[in-house]
Design an enzyme around this catalytic site. Structure first.
Site, PDB file in Angstrom:
ATOM      1  N   ASN A 183       0.934  -1.235  -0.015  1.00  0.00           N
ATOM      2  CA  ASN A 183      -0.039   0.003  -0.027  1.00  0.00           C
ATOM      3  C   ASN A 183       0.822   1.221   0.034  1.00  0.00           C
ATOM      4  O   ASN A 183       0.414   2.589  -0.339  1.00  0.00           O
ATOM      5  CB  ASN A 183      -1.155   0.149   1.092  1.00  0.00           C
ATOM      6  CG  ASN A 183      -0.433  -0.080   2.310  1.00  0.00           C
ATOM      7  OD1 ASN A 183       0.979  -0.503   2.485  1.00  0.00           O
ATOM      8  ND2 ASN A 183      -1.165   0.365   3.516  1.00  0.00           N
ATOM      9  N   GLU A 284       5.491  -2.872  12.308  1.00  0.00           N
ATOM     10  CA  GLU A 284       4.326  -1.935  12.143  1.00  0.00           C
ATOM     11  C   GLU A 284       3.254  -2.655  11.402  1.00  0.00           C
ATOM     12  O   GLU A 284       3.070  -3.146  10.383  1.00  0.00           O
ATOM     13  CB  GLU A 284       4.811  -0.907  11.024  1.00  0.00           C
ATOM     14  CG  GLU A 284       6.081  -0.122  11.393  1.00  0.00           C
ATOM     15  CD  GLU A 284       5.749   0.959  12.676  1.00  0.00           C
ATOM     16  OE1 GLU A 284       4.553   1.189  12.893  1.00  0.00           O
ATOM     17  OE2 GLU A 284       6.486   1.500  13.283  1.00  0.00           O
ATOM     18  N   CYS A 318      -2.909   2.176   6.861  1.00  0.00           N
ATOM     19  CA  CYS A 318      -2.866   1.578   8.177  1.00  0.00           C
ATOM     20  C   CYS A 318      -3.492   2.363   9.051  1.00  0.00           C
ATOM     21  O   CYS A 318      -3.974   2.252  10.063  1.00  0.00           O
ATOM     22  CB  CYS A 318      -1.620   0.863   8.612  1.00  0.00           C
ATOM     23  SG  CYS A 318      -0.381   2.115   8.324  1.00  0.00           S
ATOM     24  N   GLU A 491       8.935   3.992  14.072  1.00  0.00           N
ATOM     25  CA  GLU A 491       9.985   4.278  12.903  1.00  0.00           C
ATOM     26  C   GLU A 491       9.755   5.853  12.768  1.00  0.00           C
ATOM     27  O   GLU A 491       9.251   6.601  13.277  1.00  0.00           O
ATOM     28  CB  GLU A 491       9.376   3.662  11.546  1.00  0.00           C
ATOM     29  CG  GLU A 491       9.241   2.278  11.670  1.00  0.00           C
ATOM     30  CD  GLU A 491       8.969   1.762  10.231  1.00  0.00           C
ATOM     31  OE1 GLU A 491       8.413   2.046   9.620  1.00  0.00           O
ATOM     32  OE2 GLU A 491       9.477   0.632  10.165  1.00  0.00           O
TER      33      GLU A 491
HETATM   34  P1  NAP Z   1       0.487  -8.670   4.713  1.00  0.00           P
HETATM   35  O1  NAP Z   1      -0.243  -9.622   4.018  1.00  0.00           O
HETATM   36  O2  NAP Z   1       0.850  -8.941   5.921  1.00  0.00           O
HETATM   37  O3  NAP Z   1       1.955  -8.693   3.874  1.00  0.00           O
HETATM   38  C1  NAP Z   1       2.881  -7.767   4.155  1.00  0.00           C
HETATM   39  C2  NAP Z   1       4.230  -8.263   3.541  1.00  0.00           C
HETATM   40  O4  NAP Z   1       4.448  -9.391   4.015  1.00  0.00           O
HETATM   41  C3  NAP Z   1       4.290  -8.688   2.066  1.00  0.00           C
HETATM   42  O5  NAP Z   1       5.461  -8.307   1.372  1.00  0.00           O
HETATM   43  C4  NAP Z   1       3.847 -10.146   2.141  1.00  0.00           C
HETATM   44  O6  NAP Z   1       4.563 -10.730   0.795  1.00  0.00           O
HETATM   45  C5  NAP Z   1       4.600 -10.310   3.190  1.00  0.00           C
HETATM   46  N1  NAP Z   1       4.497 -11.936   3.442  1.00  0.00           N
HETATM   47  C6  NAP Z   1       3.360 -12.421   3.930  1.00  0.00           C
HETATM   48  N2  NAP Z   1       3.507 -13.645   4.601  1.00  0.00           N
HETATM   49  C7  NAP Z   1       4.799 -13.900   4.712  1.00  0.00           C
HETATM   50  C8  NAP Z   1       5.777 -14.821   5.213  1.00  0.00           C
HETATM   51  N3  NAP Z   1       5.281 -16.129   5.592  1.00  0.00           N
HETATM   52  N4  NAP Z   1       7.156 -14.478   5.339  1.00  0.00           N
HETATM   53  C9  NAP Z   1       7.598 -13.266   4.773  1.00  0.00           C
HETATM   54  N5  NAP Z   1       6.956 -12.602   4.356  1.00  0.00           N
HETATM   55  C10 NAP Z   1       5.301 -12.801   4.265  1.00  0.00           C
HETATM   56  O7  NAP Z   1      -0.047  -7.423   4.577  1.00  0.00           O
HETATM   57  P2  NAP Z   1      -0.638  -6.436   3.147  1.00  0.00           P
HETATM   58  O8  NAP Z   1      -2.028  -7.052   3.132  1.00  0.00           O
HETATM   59  O9  NAP Z   1       0.231  -6.412   2.159  1.00  0.00           O
HETATM   60  O10 NAP Z   1      -0.867  -4.992   3.990  1.00  0.00           O
HETATM   61  C11 NAP Z   1      -1.865  -4.454   4.448  1.00  0.00           C
HETATM   62  C12 NAP Z   1      -1.682  -4.722   6.168  1.00  0.00           C
HETATM   63  O11 NAP Z   1      -0.631  -3.923   6.495  1.00  0.00           O
HETATM   64  C13 NAP Z   1      -2.727  -3.799   6.690  1.00  0.00           C
HETATM   65  O12 NAP Z   1      -2.979  -4.800   7.912  1.00  0.00           O
HETATM   66  C14 NAP Z   1      -2.228  -2.661   7.261  1.00  0.00           C
HETATM   67  O13 NAP Z   1      -2.662  -1.916   8.315  1.00  0.00           O
HETATM   68  C15 NAP Z   1      -0.681  -2.839   7.403  1.00  0.00           C
HETATM   69  N6  NAP Z   1       0.176  -1.707   7.467  1.00  0.00           N
HETATM   70  C16 NAP Z   1       0.717  -1.386   8.392  1.00  0.00           C
HETATM   71  C17 NAP Z   1       1.452  -0.068   8.419  1.00  0.00           C
HETATM   72  C18 NAP Z   1       2.178   0.369   9.601  1.00  0.00           C
HETATM   73  O14 NAP Z   1       3.078   1.132   9.491  1.00  0.00           O
HETATM   74  N7  NAP Z   1       1.758  -0.078  10.740  1.00  0.00           N
HETATM   75  C19 NAP Z   1       1.802   0.365   7.216  1.00  0.00           C
HETATM   76  C20 NAP Z   1       1.129  -0.158   6.183  1.00  0.00           C
HETATM   77  C21 NAP Z   1       0.297  -1.222   6.065  1.00  0.00           C
HETATM   78  P3  NAP Z   1       3.378 -11.259  -0.355  1.00  0.00           P
HETATM   79  O15 NAP Z   1       2.815  -9.834  -0.980  1.00  0.00           O
HETATM   80  O16 NAP Z   1       4.217 -12.059  -1.203  1.00  0.00           O
HETATM   81  O17 NAP Z   1       2.290 -11.787   0.498  1.00  0.00           O
END
Ligand code: NAP
Length: 513
Positions: A183, A284, A318, A491
């Site tokens: 995102n 995060e 997020c 961060e």
């Molecule tokens: P996600 O599904 O957790 O994926 C994030 C990253 O983790 C991607 O690169 C994903 O790779 C990777 N990943 C997933 N499973 C993994 C594993 N077993 N080992 C290593 N890497 C793995 O999250 P998303 O849907 O992309 O992002 C949305 C979420 O992020 C929301 O919950 C949002 O609130 C949160 N977010 C938080 C912040 C913050 O600063 N707190 C900022 C932005 C977003 P793949 O793409 O290959 O699955």
């Protein structure tokens, strides 16, 4: 700014959009300077192919825009080894020299802002104006940490005995694995990597499957900026390879630190993997931000804040407001004005169209989740005041729901879409209790002009970031991070660099009293 010579423009696959509403159908294509469109991984300063490739899709049209090298665990291990080797010299580079390199990297991002923004719009769907904003935001972390690199001070502490001195030294922790979401495909990388490189660490970045092109463009500019081979590595991979690549990045003994941005569920998986070798971790994770409007609020200001905090990236941030709590005395007025603002300000379309404010969601599943939350709310008595429907592909109508209650799905889980569910409340205590009734606590917002109330509510909200009469908060000068299951660590700001440092206590004894 550093001048860089770019070869001719490269156009990636002409696309015929299928997902857009009929009235918006036309051709869209990604035109960016060729060296920034990289499709191989980047390891030890070299572009590396893999045995197979995976497609990158424009979420607005479903069309393929590139095919990227699909790295597996072997390539991830090579990247970790390269980062470890590079750490042996990068940690000795002076803070001033590290600062200069980061500053050059910042300059290059700003120089290529338009092309980098186009890449974001085409791989993640974000409207171009927001993508330009993300590049400035992304670059700002390189600028900020280029300055912070020179301020990594230790301490000299008064000792308990006269024959010794006590010194606390800060040292880089080592190789950091950086795992980022789709995102904010550029800024989530620089917010971590700027701090890591400033501290003297080296990194291996695994971008999301949906958005590897932004990460690879950053690698190209890192090389141009003079970041030495092995200091910044990028291992793109498909979702099929992610678990095995993730395992290397979270378990290899040469990795000292993991820094992750993404969902809370994935964060827990990574933390468990990192536990065996006791790595330092920054997380995060997901949010579920409350947005509270008290009777004393300036309604127009609150509506402006609601629009900004809800609809950025079509609700896929997020820190997006996820639950709107509005006090009885101002409830009708707020709904009416917010509805009018949604009608006049929001335009759904392809992100590359200059007037678009609402691009697609990242995929059809994300749109379906929003639809389910809306049907659940309606079945329990909520009223649809605006929108409510899924459009073609992964586009969603911006939706306003009234008469929402705390037992509905949309008030219990993160939406990640353009949905405004509004709950009516009577007292401050009630609003704070509903706001805090969540296992996560990243951002929270409220609008009030009562100074006593402002301090009470700031202190009572269980969040890491709070906006008072303000809907857009993120900036490199301030901390970013959550409490409860929204994560670990901070961060940005002067604290962000500490995530990549260890403090060594040196007791210098045997001195003559
Ligand atoms: P996600 O599904 O957790 O994926 C994030 C990253 O983790 C991607 O690169 C994903 O790779 C990777 N990943 C997933 N499973 C993994 C594993 N077993 N080992 C290593 N890497 C793995 O999250 P998303 O849907 O992309 O992002 C949305 C979420 O992020 C929301 O919950 C949002 O609130 C949160 N977010 C938080 C912040 C913050 O600063 N707190 C900022 C932005 C977003 P793949 O793409 O290959 O699955």
């Amino acid at each position: 700014m550093s001048a860089v010579c770019l070869p001719r423009t490269c156009r990636l696959l002409r696309q015929v959009p299928r997902g857009l509403p009929a009235a918006m159908r036309r051709h869209f294509s990604l035109d960016v300077a060729a060296p920034l469109l990289r499709t191989q991984g980047f390891v030890n300063g070299r572009w590396v192919s893999a045995a197979s490739v995976f497609p990158v899709l424009d979420p607005a049209t479903g069309q393929e825009i590139a095919r990227v090298a699909d790295f597996g665990p072997a390539e991830a291990k090579q990247a970790v080894d390269a980062a470890h080797e590079a750490f042996q010299s990068w940690k000795h580079v002076t803070a001033k020299e590290r600062s200069v390199v980061l500053r050059k990297w910042f300059d290059l991002l700003m120089l290529h802002r338009d092309d980098l923004a186009s890449i974001i719009t085409f791989e993640c769907g974000k409207p171009i104006r927001e993508s330009l904003g993300e590049i400035s935001y992304s670059a700002s972390f390189l600028e900020w940490f280029s300055e912070e690199a020179r301020r990594i001070y230790g301490d000299i502490v008064p000792p308990p005995a006269r024959d010794r001195k006590i010194l606390l030294l800060k040292q880089p922790i080592g190789v950091a694995s950086i795992i980022t979401p789709w995102n904010f495909p550029s800024a989530m990388i620089t917010r971590k990597v700027g701090a890591a490189l400033a501290a003297g660490c080296t990194v291996v970045v695994k971008p999301a499957e949906d958005t590897p092109l932004s990460a690879l463009a950053l690698a190209e500019l890192a090389a141009q900026a003079g970041v030495p081979a092995g200091v910044f590595n990028v291992v793109p991979c498909s979702r099929d390879q992610t678990p095995s690549v993730g395992r290397v990045l979270c378990t290899d003994p040469l990795v000292a630190k993991i820094s992750f941005t993404g969902s809370t569920n994935t964060g827990k998986v990574l933390l468990k993997m990192a536990a065996d070798t006791v790595k330092k971790a920054s997380m995060e994770l997901g949010g579920h931000a409350p947005f509270i409007v008290f009777d004393s609020a300036d309604v127009d200001r609150a509506v402006g804040g609601a629009m900004a905090s809800k609809f950025r990236n079509s609700g896929q941030t997020c820190v997006c407001s996820n639950r709107f709590l509005v006090q009885s005395g101002i409830y009708e007025r707020f709904l009416e004005k917010l509805g009018r603002a949604m009608d006049s300000e929001l335009r759904v379309g392809h992100g590359s169209e200059p007037h678009t404010t609402q691009g697609p969601l990242i995929n059809a599943g994300a749109a379906e989740k929003v639809v389910q939350q809306i049907s659940d709310a309606v079945s329990r008595g909520a009223k649809v005041l605006k929108g409510g429907k899924r459009l073609d592909g992964s586009f969603m109508e911006p939706t306003l729901l009234a008469d929402v209650t705390a037992d509905m799905l949309c008030t219990k889980e993160e939406t990640f879409g353009p949905l405004v569910p509004v709950i009516r409340f009577d007292t401050e205590e009630e609003a704070v209790a509903v706001a805090n009734a969540s296992s996560v606590g990243l951002a929270g917002y409220f609008y009030s002009q009562d100074v006593g109330q402002i301090w009470r509510v700031v202190e009572a909200l269980e969040v890491g970031i709070v906006g008072v009469n303000e809907g857009l908060l993120s900036t490199p000068e301030a901390t970013f991070g959550g409490v409860k299951q929204s994560g670990l660590g901070r961060e940005g700001s002067k604290y962000g660099i500490d995530e990549y440092l260890e403090v060594k206590y040196m007791c210098f004894g045997g001195l003559d009293p």
